[in-house]
Write an enzyme that holds these catalytic residues in place. Structure first.
Site, PDB file in Angstrom:
ATOM      1  N   TYR A 196      59.450  70.194 151.219  1.00 43.78           N
ATOM      2  CA  TYR A 196      58.278  70.687 151.954  1.00 43.78           C
ATOM      3  C   TYR A 196      58.286  70.284 153.432  1.00 43.78           C
ATOM      4  O   TYR A 196      57.492  70.795 154.212  1.00 43.78           O
ATOM      5  CB  TYR A 196      56.978  70.246 151.271  1.00 43.78           C
ATOM      6  CG  TYR A 196      56.648  71.146 150.098  1.00 43.78           C
ATOM      7  CD1 TYR A 196      56.263  72.471 150.308  1.00 43.78           C
ATOM      8  CD2 TYR A 196      56.773  70.705 148.786  1.00 43.78           C
ATOM      9  CE1 TYR A 196      55.994  73.325 149.246  1.00 43.78           C
ATOM     10  CE2 TYR A 196      56.517  71.554 147.708  1.00 43.78           C
ATOM     11  CZ  TYR A 196      56.124  72.863 147.953  1.00 43.78           C
ATOM     12  OH  TYR A 196      55.873  73.716 146.903  1.00 43.78           O
TER      13      TYR A 196
ATOM     14  N   GLU B 258      60.799  64.145 121.647  1.00 47.44           N
ATOM     15  CA  GLU B 258      61.202  65.255 122.525  1.00 47.44           C
ATOM     16  C   GLU B 258      60.009  65.891 123.228  1.00 47.44           C
ATOM     17  O   GLU B 258      60.010  66.065 124.440  1.00 47.44           O
ATOM     18  CB  GLU B 258      61.937  66.336 121.707  1.00 47.44           C
ATOM     19  CG  GLU B 258      62.322  67.546 122.547  1.00 47.44           C
ATOM     20  CD  GLU B 258      62.886  68.707 121.748  1.00 47.44           C
ATOM     21  OE1 GLU B 258      63.028  69.787 122.326  1.00 47.44           O
ATOM     22  OE2 GLU B 258      63.190  68.545 120.542  1.00 47.44           O
TER      23      GLU B 258
ATOM     24  N   ASP C   7      63.356  68.263 117.766  1.00 46.95           N
ATOM     25  CA  ASP C   7      63.387  69.475 116.932  1.00 46.95           C
ATOM     26  C   ASP C   7      64.788  69.618 116.337  1.00 46.95           C
ATOM     27  O   ASP C   7      65.775  69.211 116.966  1.00 46.95           O
ATOM     28  CB  ASP C   7      63.093  70.726 117.778  1.00 46.95           C
ATOM     29  CG  ASP C   7      61.625  70.822 118.185  1.00 46.95           C
ATOM     30  OD1 ASP C   7      60.795  70.151 117.546  1.00 46.95           O
ATOM     31  OD2 ASP C   7      61.325  71.558 119.147  1.00 46.95           O
TER      32      ASP C   7
END
Length: 353
Positions: A95, A181, A234
Site C-alpha cells: 500500500y 485445519e 479433512d
C-alpha cells in the site's frame, strides 16, 4: 541487523560494479519452485540443496527488468527499516505504492525471493506477516512489547502473535498440541470445552493453509515443550497437503525449513480408513474431483511419503475409493461425536500415524 545491512550492501555493490564495467546488472536467485533444488531429510523435511539451480533477474531484458527494479526498490525499503529499527507488514509495503507494485502477490513473491537470495529469514528483514491463525488452550506467554497473554481462560481465542520470535515466558501444562485445519472445527471444539475436558492441551488453527506465523508458533511450542503434536484435517488431498506443510514444509519456503518444520507431527484424523471403520454413510461422502485426483497423485510421488508406509496406505485407500470427507461428516453419527468419542478414543488408544 549489521549482517542484514551488509548482505544488502553486497548486492548493491555488485550492481554498481557491473555498471562501472558497462555491463547490465543481474540478480541471481535460487529457483524456489523447482523440485530439483529440494532434498528431503527426515529430521528437517524439505530443504533447499546447497548447490541449487539458479535463475537470473536481468536489468536488460524487457520481461525481467520490471522485477529487477522492484527488487531494488524493496531492498531499499528493507535497508531503511533495519537501519531505523522499524517494521512493516507485506501489506504496508504494497500500500506504500500500489501503482508501482500492481498487486499484493507481486510484493509477497519478491520478499520471499529477497529472503532466499540473502539467505536471511523474513523476520530479520523487519517484514511482518499478517497473521490469520488462532491459538487457544493451556498456554500463557509474554509478547515482545510486554503484553501478557493467557489463553487458558475458558473458550477465549487469541490471534497468533505477529512476532513469534519475540514471545517469551511460555508456560503450559498441556499434554499435547492439536493442529486443526479449519476454523469451524476449531470453534466447535472450543464450544465443547475440549481443551480442558480430556486433558489440558493447546489447540491451533491456521484456518486452512497456514501462514508463516502459525507455522513459527507450532515450531516454537515444539521447541519449548517437546509434547506430542497431532493434526486434525479433512480426509481429502487438500487437508493432507496442509498437514504436510506443517510437518515437512513447502517447496517455496524450503530455504527456511530449519525454522518452520516439525517432522514429529502425527496424523490423528480424519483418516480415509476411519470412514469405513466408523461406517460413515456413503451419502455424506464426496467424490474426488479431477483436480483432487491430480493433487493426490502428486502427493503420493513426494519423497516423504516413501518413508511413511502407513500414510502411503491411507492415500491408496483414498485413491481406490475416489471419495473424500470433511471432519463434519462425524456429526452424521452424533452432534458431539468428534469431541466426546472420536478424539478421546484416538488419543487414548493411539489411533494416529
Amino acid at each position: 541487523s549489521s549482517e542484514v545491512l551488509k548482505a544488502i550492501e553486497n548486492v548493491i555493490e555488485d550492481v554498481l560494479k557491473s555498471l562501472a564495467k558497462k555491463k547490465a546488472p543481474v540478480l541471481t536467485l535460487s529457483n524456489r519452485s523447482d523440485w530439483r533444488n529440494i532434498e528431503f531429510k527426515d529430521s528437517v523435511g524439505l530443504q533447499m540443496t546447497p548447490r541449487c539451480i539458479t535463475k537470473q533477474v536481468r536489468s536488460d531484458c524487457p520481461t525481467s527488468a520490471p522485477k529487477f527494479a522492484l527488487m531494488l526498490k524493496i531492498l531499499s525499503v528493507i535497508y531503511k527499516m533495519v537501519q531505523s529499527n522499524t517494521y512493516a507488514t507485506k501489506r504496508d509495503i504494497y500500500y506504500s505504492d500500489t501503482l508501482l507494485f500492481g498487486s499484493q502477490s507481486v510484493v509477497d513473491s519478491i520478499i520471499n525471493d529477497i529472503s532466499c537470495m540473502l539467505k536471511i529469514p523474513r523476520r530479520s528483514l523487519h517484514i511482518l506477516s499478517t497473521t490469520k491463525g488462532f491459538v487457544a488452550g493451556n498456554l500463557s506467554y509474554t509478547e515482545e512489547d510486554g503484553t501478557k497473554v493467557n489463553c487458558t481462560c475458558g473458550a477465549t481465542v487469541f490471534t497468533v502473535p505477529s512476532n513469534v520470535q519475540g514471545i517469551k515466558n511460555l508456560i503450559s501444562h498441556a499434554k499435547f498440541i492439536l493442529i486443526v485445519e479449519k476454523d469451524a472445527t476449531f470453534q466447535r471444539l472450543l464450544d465443547d470445552d475440549f481443551c480442558n475436558k480430556l486433558s489440558p492441551c493447546i489447540m491451533i488453527t491456521g484456518r486452512g493453509i497456514p501462514d508463516l506465523n502459525t507455522r513459527l508458533l507450532v515450531r516454537k511450542l515444539w521447541d519449548s515443550f517437546k509434547i506430542p503434536i497431532f493434526t486434525l484435517m479433512d480426509a481429502d488431498p487438500h487437508g493432507i497437503e496442509i498437514m504436510c506443510i506443517y510437518k515437512y514444509g513447502s517447496v517455496s519456503m524450503s530455504f527456511e525449513a530449519h525454522h518452520l518444520t516439525v517432522p514429529s507431527i502425527k496424523w490423528l484424523g480424519l483418516l480415509p480408513s476411519d470412514l469405513e471403520r466408523l461406517n460413515i454413510p456413503r451419502d455424506v461422502l464426496i467424490p474426488l474431483t479431477k483436480q483432487d485426483q491430480n493433487k493426490l497423485a502428486s502427493i503420493q510421488k513426494r519423497p516423504y511419503i516413501a518413508c511413511q508406509p502407513m500414510w502411503k496406505k491411507e492415500l491408496e485407500i483414498m485413491a481406490a475409493s475416489k471419495l473424500k470427507a470433511e471432519i463434519q461428516v462425524l456429526t452424521s453419527l452424533s452432534s458431539d461425536y468428534l469431541s466426546k468419542v472420536y478424539l478421546p478414543n484416538k488419543l487414548q488408544f493411539g489411533g494416529w500415524l
